[in-house]
Every structure is written in structure tokens, then in C-alpha cells.
Design a protein around this motif. Sequence first.
Motif, PDB file in Angstrom:
ATOM      1  N   ASN A  84     -52.647 -46.738 -28.219  1.00 41.02           N
ATOM      2  CA  ASN A  84     -53.579 -46.240 -26.915  1.00 41.02           C
ATOM      3  C   ASN A  84     -53.077 -45.077 -26.267  1.00 41.02           C
ATOM      4  N   PRO A  85     -53.337 -44.016 -26.532  1.00 44.98           N
ATOM      5  CA  PRO A  85     -52.827 -42.928 -25.903  1.00 44.98           C
ATOM      6  C   PRO A  85     -53.174 -42.438 -24.368  1.00 44.98           C
ATOM      7  N   THR A  86     -54.566 -42.972 -24.150  1.00 40.58           N
ATOM      8  CA  THR A  86     -54.989 -42.631 -22.841  1.00 40.58           C
ATOM      9  C   THR A  86     -54.126 -43.136 -21.746  1.00 40.58           C
ATOM     10  N   ALA A  87     -53.651 -42.029 -20.955  1.00 41.21           N
ATOM     11  CA  ALA A  87     -52.657 -42.507 -19.931  1.00 41.21           C
ATOM     12  C   ALA A  87     -52.275 -41.267 -18.910  1.00 41.21           C
ATOM     13  N   PHE A  88     -51.752 -41.695 -18.020  1.00 36.26           N
ATOM     14  CA  PHE A  88     -51.090 -40.860 -17.094  1.00 36.26           C
ATOM     15  C   PHE A  88     -49.502 -40.605 -17.362  1.00 36.26           C
ATOM     16  N   TYR A  89     -49.289 -39.500 -17.869  1.00 34.21           N
ATOM     17  CA  TYR A  89     -47.954 -39.069 -18.266  1.00 34.21           C
ATOM     18  C   TYR A  89     -47.049 -38.133 -17.202  1.00 34.21           C
ATOM     19  N   LEU A  90     -45.743 -38.880 -17.086  1.00 34.84           N
ATOM     20  CA  LEU A  90     -45.008 -38.331 -16.114  1.00 34.84           C
ATOM     21  C   LEU A  90     -43.722 -37.648 -16.615  1.00 34.84           C
ATOM     22  N   THR A 101     -27.549 -39.483  -7.832  1.00 33.18           N
ATOM     23  CA  THR A 101     -28.689 -38.358  -7.275  1.00 33.18           C
ATOM     24  C   THR A 101     -30.004 -38.958  -7.549  1.00 33.18           C
ATOM     25  N   GLU A 102     -30.897 -38.198  -7.035  1.00 35.12           N
ATOM     26  CA  GLU A 102     -32.154 -38.402  -7.274  1.00 35.12           C
ATOM     27  C   GLU A 102     -32.774 -37.601  -8.364  1.00 35.12           C
ATOM     28  N   ALA A 103     -33.841 -38.310  -9.070  1.00 37.32           N
ATOM     29  CA  ALA A 103     -34.818 -37.822 -10.185  1.00 37.32           C
ATOM     30  C   ALA A 103     -36.086 -36.983  -9.445  1.00 37.32           C
ATOM     31  N   PHE A 104     -36.459 -35.944  -9.970  1.00 41.57           N
ATOM     32  CA  PHE A 104     -37.588 -35.248  -9.449  1.00 41.57           C
ATOM     33  C   PHE A 104     -38.626 -35.217 -10.379  1.00 41.57           C
ATOM     34  N   PHE A 105     -39.974 -35.638  -9.956  1.00 42.31           N
ATOM     35  CA  PHE A 105     -40.843 -35.687 -11.057  1.00 42.31           C
ATOM     36  C   PHE A 105     -42.012 -34.507 -11.003  1.00 42.31           C
ATOM     37  N   GLY A 106     -42.598 -34.288 -11.979  1.00 41.80           N
ATOM     38  CA  GLY A 106     -43.463 -33.508 -11.951  1.00 41.80           C
ATOM     39  C   GLY A 106     -44.825 -33.971 -11.569  1.00 41.80           C
ATOM     40  N   GLN A 107     -46.113 -33.416 -11.396  1.00 42.06           N
ATOM     41  CA  GLN A 107     -47.273 -34.088 -10.932  1.00 42.06           C
ATOM     42  C   GLN A 107     -48.092 -34.562 -12.035  1.00 42.06           C
ATOM     43  N   GLY A 108     -47.567 -34.664 -13.099  1.00 37.36           N
ATOM     44  CA  GLY A 108     -48.271 -35.563 -14.251  1.00 37.36           C
ATOM     45  C   GLY A 108     -49.445 -34.891 -14.946  1.00 37.36           C
TER      46      GLY A 108
ATOM     47  N   GLN B  42     -50.432 -38.590  -8.244  1.00 35.33           N
ATOM     48  CA  GLN B  42     -49.518 -37.675  -8.109  1.00 35.33           C
ATOM     49  C   GLN B  42     -47.970 -38.021  -8.779  1.00 35.33           C
ATOM     50  N   GLY B  43     -47.180 -37.283  -8.997  1.00 33.68           N
ATOM     51  CA  GLY B  43     -45.810 -37.846  -9.225  1.00 33.68           C
ATOM     52  C   GLY B  43     -45.082 -38.485  -8.158  1.00 33.68           C
ATOM     53  N   PRO B  44     -44.328 -39.442  -8.497  1.00 26.41           N
ATOM     54  CA  PRO B  44     -43.258 -40.129  -7.423  1.00 26.41           C
ATOM     55  C   PRO B  44     -42.515 -39.135  -6.607  1.00 26.41           C
ATOM     56  N   GLN B  45     -42.447 -39.604  -5.528  1.00 27.63           N
ATOM     57  CA  GLN B  45     -41.373 -38.691  -4.617  1.00 27.63           C
ATOM     58  C   GLN B  45     -40.408 -39.278  -4.206  1.00 27.63           C
ATOM     59  N   TYR B  46     -39.254 -38.871  -4.399  1.00 31.64           N
ATOM     60  CA  TYR B  46     -37.999 -39.460  -3.742  1.00 31.64           C
ATOM     61  C   TYR B  46     -38.094 -39.752  -2.316  1.00 31.64           C
ATOM     62  N   ILE B  47     -37.520 -40.808  -1.905  1.00 26.89           N
ATOM     63  CA  ILE B  47     -37.481 -41.146  -0.348  1.00 26.89           C
ATOM     64  C   ILE B  47     -36.105 -41.257  -0.003  1.00 26.89           C
ATOM     65  N   ILE B  48     -35.047 -42.142  -0.626  1.00 22.41           N
ATOM     66  CA  ILE B  48     -34.036 -42.312   0.024  1.00 22.41           C
ATOM     67  C   ILE B  48     -33.129 -43.304  -1.046  1.00 22.41           C
ATOM     68  N   HIS B  49     -31.903 -43.360  -1.029  1.00 21.12           N
ATOM     69  CA  HIS B  49     -31.036 -44.245  -1.494  1.00 21.12           C
ATOM     70  C   HIS B  49     -29.979 -44.672  -1.002  1.00 21.12           C
ATOM     71  N   GLY B  50     -29.476 -45.687  -1.368  1.00 20.46           N
ATOM     72  CA  GLY B  50     -27.953 -46.226  -0.646  1.00 20.46           C
ATOM     73  C   GLY B  50     -27.375 -47.309  -1.577  1.00 20.46           C
TER      74      GLY B  50
END
Lengths: 114, 114
Positions: A84-90, A101-108, B42-50
Motif C-alpha cells: 500500500n504505497p500511497t501515502a504522505f512521506y516525511l 534536541t529537536e528533529a526538523f521535518f521536511g514538507q513531505g 505539511q511537515g510537523p513543526q517543533y514547538i517545545i520540549h522539557g
Amino acid sequence: DGGITQSPKYLFRKEGQNVTLSCEQNLNHDAMYWYRQDPGQGLRLIYYSQIVNDFQKGDIAEGYSVSREKKESFPLTVTSAQKNPTAFYLCASSPSGGWNTEAFFGQGTRLTVV
Amino acid sequence: DAKTTQPPSMDCAEGRAANLPCNHSTISGNEYVYWYRQIHSQGPQYIIHGLKNNETNEMASLIITEDRKSSTLILPHATLRDTAVYYCIVRVAHYGGSQGNLIFGKGTKLSVKP
């Protein structure tokens, strides 16, 4: 500007064809991730890579393959074995595997297989 | 599986504070609480962590209970642009391996209404 770029934004493929999704980051991050999202659902982890030339399967790796030949790039191939390949890939990246640290995402990339 | 529980949806009036709860009763001592949001397609956006203490940044405040089994994300003056799905995630603060991966649940769909 620094960031993480996925291309293309929309992709259409015929059933039975392999397709490769691009993910590039210029944030100098060590770790990169691929997620899949289906309508109304959260993100599920496909593959991740903590360092160049190394990657690990996530929760739903079957039917997918990745490579990590360069720090900046982590392409994902959706193979014909994926049922089932149809999907939103991030794609996402973070400075290291699991520090504070936080992770940063692309726009998909929205993949539609017909 | 996600280690957090969130209500599936919430409404908030524009200009009022939005308080989004999250239960993480099995959280370990070395796990952080992260919040992300995802605006449609859209891709997820980081908000905050603790970890233990309450945190505040330009986007939101994070209140973590003393026993760390639950937390609340507060958007002090919600606007229509804050309409999104909000994800609460626990993430191990440990370098390497799969422990640092972000595991997403279904999140809370926040609708900010005029």
C-alpha cells in the motif's frame, strides 16, 4: 537558508514501479529519518540513520529501502513489494540520535500509486 | 507504540488560551516530553520540549506535573493559524540506537474558532 528539503512534493507512479523520494538537509545533522503518514493517522517510522553508511529498520520497513552515502542525503525507495504505497512521506533530521534536541521535518512528498 | 495519550480533538476560541493535555504515565526518568504540531499537509513543526521543569518559549508553555505522568501545552493566545494536530511525544535522551526516535501517536486536533 538551512533546512531539510524533500522533492518532489507530489509524485504519481504506476503500480509495480519502484520510486525514489529525495531528502536533503544542510543542517549538518547526523541523524535522519523517514516516516509514513496515512490519512487521519500519526507518523510511523520506516527507516532511520544515525550516521553515514549506517541505517536501521523502523516499525514498517517492509517494501522500502534506503541508503546513506552522504551525510546530507537519505533517499527512500518505495519498491513494488510495498503493498500500500500511497501515502504522505516525511523526512526528518536531528543533530544526533537522541540527545536533548529537536528533529526538523521536511514538507513531505505525497505519493499516489495508480 | 506511542507512550502518550491525548484527546482526539479540542476547540478553542480565538484569542483565548488553548490548554492541550497529555498523559504519559509510564515515562522514564531519562525521557523528555516533546510537543510538535502539524498543519494540514505539511511537515510537523517543533514547538517545545522539557524534562522536569516547566518551559516557555515564544510559541508556547509546557507544564509538567511533579510526578511527570502528565503535561499540558499552553498556547496563551490562540489564533486561527494555530489550528493543527498537536502531538505529544516522549523521547529518550540517550545517544544512539532507536531510543532517540520520535514515536508519534494520533495527536489532538485543535480547532481555533473565531
